[in-house]
Design a protein around this motif. Sequence first.
Motif, PDB file in Angstrom:
ATOM      1  N   ASP A   8       0.595  -1.441  -0.238  1.00 39.54           N
ATOM      2  CA  ASP A   8       0.026  -0.245  -0.003  1.00 39.54           C
ATOM      3  C   ASP A   8       1.068   1.432   0.196  1.00 39.54           C
ATOM      4  O   ASP A   8       0.524   2.023  -0.221  1.00 39.54           O
ATOM      5  CB  ASP A   8      -0.996   0.085   1.356  1.00 39.54           C
ATOM      6  N   ALA A   9       2.314   1.075   0.177  1.00 37.11           N
ATOM      7  CA  ALA A   9       2.749   2.552   0.172  1.00 37.11           C
ATOM      8  C   ALA A   9       3.439   2.650  -1.936  1.00 37.11           C
ATOM      9  O   ALA A   9       2.945   2.208  -2.217  1.00 37.11           O
ATOM     10  CB  ALA A   9       4.761   1.953   1.029  1.00 37.11           C
ATOM     11  N   SER A  10       3.908   3.983  -1.538  1.00 35.79           N
ATOM     12  CA  SER A  10       4.734   4.737  -3.290  1.00 35.79           C
ATOM     13  C   SER A  10       5.260   3.247  -3.717  1.00 35.79           C
ATOM     14  O   SER A  10       6.472   3.143  -2.961  1.00 35.79           O
ATOM     15  CB  SER A  10       4.708   5.901  -2.802  1.00 35.79           C
ATOM     16  N   GLU A  11       5.075   3.262  -4.968  1.00 35.75           N
ATOM     17  CA  GLU A  11       6.237   2.475  -5.746  1.00 35.75           C
ATOM     18  C   GLU A  11       7.460   2.575  -5.431  1.00 35.75           C
ATOM     19  O   GLU A  11       8.581   1.793  -5.350  1.00 35.75           O
ATOM     20  CB  GLU A  11       5.933   2.586  -7.172  1.00 35.75           C
ATOM     21  N   VAL A  12       7.936   4.383  -5.066  1.00 36.12           N
ATOM     22  CA  VAL A  12       9.336   4.125  -4.721  1.00 36.12           C
ATOM     23  C   VAL A  12       9.731   3.776  -3.979  1.00 36.12           C
ATOM     24  O   VAL A  12      11.279   3.546  -3.590  1.00 36.12           O
ATOM     25  CB  VAL A  12       9.859   5.614  -4.838  1.00 36.12           C
ATOM     26  N   PHE A  13       8.859   3.120  -2.805  1.00 35.58           N
ATOM     27  CA  PHE A  13       9.402   2.417  -1.533  1.00 35.58           C
ATOM     28  C   PHE A  13       9.472   1.105  -1.765  1.00 35.58           C
ATOM     29  O   PHE A  13      10.570   0.359  -0.994  1.00 35.58           O
ATOM     30  CB  PHE A  13       8.935   3.168  -0.621  1.00 35.58           C
ATOM     31  N   ARG A  14       8.292   0.551  -2.633  1.00 38.60           N
ATOM     32  CA  ARG A  14       8.229  -0.506  -3.317  1.00 38.60           C
ATOM     33  C   ARG A  14       9.508  -1.379  -3.662  1.00 38.60           C
ATOM     34  O   ARG A  14      10.137  -2.697  -3.966  1.00 38.60           O
ATOM     35  CB  ARG A  14       6.946  -1.511  -2.997  1.00 38.60           C
ATOM     36  N   THR A  15      10.199  -0.759  -5.121  1.00 31.27           N
ATOM     37  CA  THR A  15      10.288  -1.305  -6.295  1.00 31.27           C
ATOM     38  C   THR A  15      12.385  -1.290  -5.869  1.00 31.27           C
ATOM     39  O   THR A  15      12.885  -2.293  -5.734  1.00 31.27           O
ATOM     40  CB  THR A  15      11.097  -0.174  -7.117  1.00 31.27           C
ATOM     41  N   PRO A  16      12.605  -1.065  -4.559  1.00 29.93           N
ATOM     42  CA  PRO A  16      13.700  -1.567  -4.027  1.00 29.93           C
ATOM     43  C   PRO A  16      13.460  -2.679  -3.475  1.00 29.93           C
ATOM     44  O   PRO A  16      15.145  -3.752  -4.085  1.00 29.93           O
ATOM     45  CB  PRO A  16      14.625  -1.181  -3.043  1.00 29.93           C
TER      46      PRO A  16
ATOM     47  N   VAL B   9      11.669  -5.476  -4.724  1.00 32.14           N
ATOM     48  CA  VAL B   9      11.538  -6.044  -5.894  1.00 32.14           C
ATOM     49  C   VAL B   9      12.512  -6.021  -6.477  1.00 32.14           C
ATOM     50  O   VAL B   9      12.702  -7.242  -6.876  1.00 32.14           O
ATOM     51  CB  VAL B   9      10.158  -5.022  -7.112  1.00 32.14           C
ATOM     52  N   ASP B  10      13.138  -5.109  -6.830  1.00 28.57           N
ATOM     53  CA  ASP B  10      14.643  -5.293  -7.181  1.00 28.57           C
ATOM     54  C   ASP B  10      15.726  -6.296  -6.438  1.00 28.57           C
ATOM     55  O   ASP B  10      16.717  -6.844  -7.604  1.00 28.57           O
ATOM     56  CB  ASP B  10      15.315  -4.080  -7.225  1.00 28.57           C
ATOM     57  N   ALA B  11      15.311  -6.405  -4.912  1.00 28.52           N
ATOM     58  CA  ALA B  11      16.470  -7.517  -4.365  1.00 28.52           C
ATOM     59  C   ALA B  11      16.153  -8.527  -3.934  1.00 28.52           C
ATOM     60  O   ALA B  11      16.846  -9.526  -3.719  1.00 28.52           O
ATOM     61  CB  ALA B  11      16.825  -6.182  -2.888  1.00 28.52           C
ATOM     62  N   GLY B  12      15.215  -9.192  -4.351  1.00 29.39           N
ATOM     63  CA  GLY B  12      14.608 -10.060  -5.039  1.00 29.39           C
ATOM     64  C   GLY B  12      13.445 -10.164  -3.390  1.00 29.39           C
ATOM     65  O   GLY B  12      13.059 -11.756  -2.847  1.00 29.39           O
ATOM     66  N   ILE B  13      13.185  -9.337  -2.880  1.00 32.83           N
ATOM     67  CA  ILE B  13      12.038  -9.408  -1.935  1.00 32.83           C
ATOM     68  C   ILE B  13      10.894  -9.035  -1.708  1.00 32.83           C
ATOM     69  O   ILE B  13      10.349  -8.331  -2.655  1.00 32.83           O
ATOM     70  CB  ILE B  13      13.116  -8.686  -0.622  1.00 32.83           C
TER      71      ILE B  13
END
Length: 195
Positions: free
Chosen positions: A75-83, A85-89
């Motif tokens: 539910d947080a902004s994409e800018v917080f989610r993306t790192p 996702v990129d790290a496989g978490i």
Amino acid sequence: MQIRIVHGKAVTPHIADLARLRTDVFRAFPYLYEGSEDYEASYLATYAQSPESLFVLALDGERIVGASTGVPMPDASEVFRTPFVDAGIDPAKVFYFGESVLLPAYRGRGLGVRFFEEREAYARRLDRFDWCAFCAVERPKDHPLRPAGYVPLDDFWGRRGYVHRADLRTMLAWQDIDEEGESEKPMSFWLKATR
């Protein structure tokens, strides 16, 4: 002093006060934020949209003097989610701590610890998160607006069990108090296992 816990849309009556508090507190180093209460109210309204968001309010009488927020990372902004996702978490396994703000006169009374305790306990009660996480701005040690004697919160966070993950990074844009317009600032994450 009292602590009041609210979730989702129940925070709506407090948004104007929280927007003012955030604008005041974040003007100080290291954020140096030249913010607007209108923008802050809009930002807080996005948290209110998540039924599982958490607001930990510190009140002196009926005056809000501090607040801490949290929300499931999806539910947080994409800018917080993306790192993550990129790290496989998987972001669905992360409970994100938005911020803690507290007026200077109320610091040193254990409220910062209480803010962490309440958010961590809530994330555990939801029983689906592997991590609690937050991010913090990175400023150079020789920043011209760094106050003499400034002590970063790294040791406080470390004592609470958080580990700095310099590999998990994002950028956020805002206007500093000494800037003409917005610029991007580097942010890095701190994580703690919930189990």
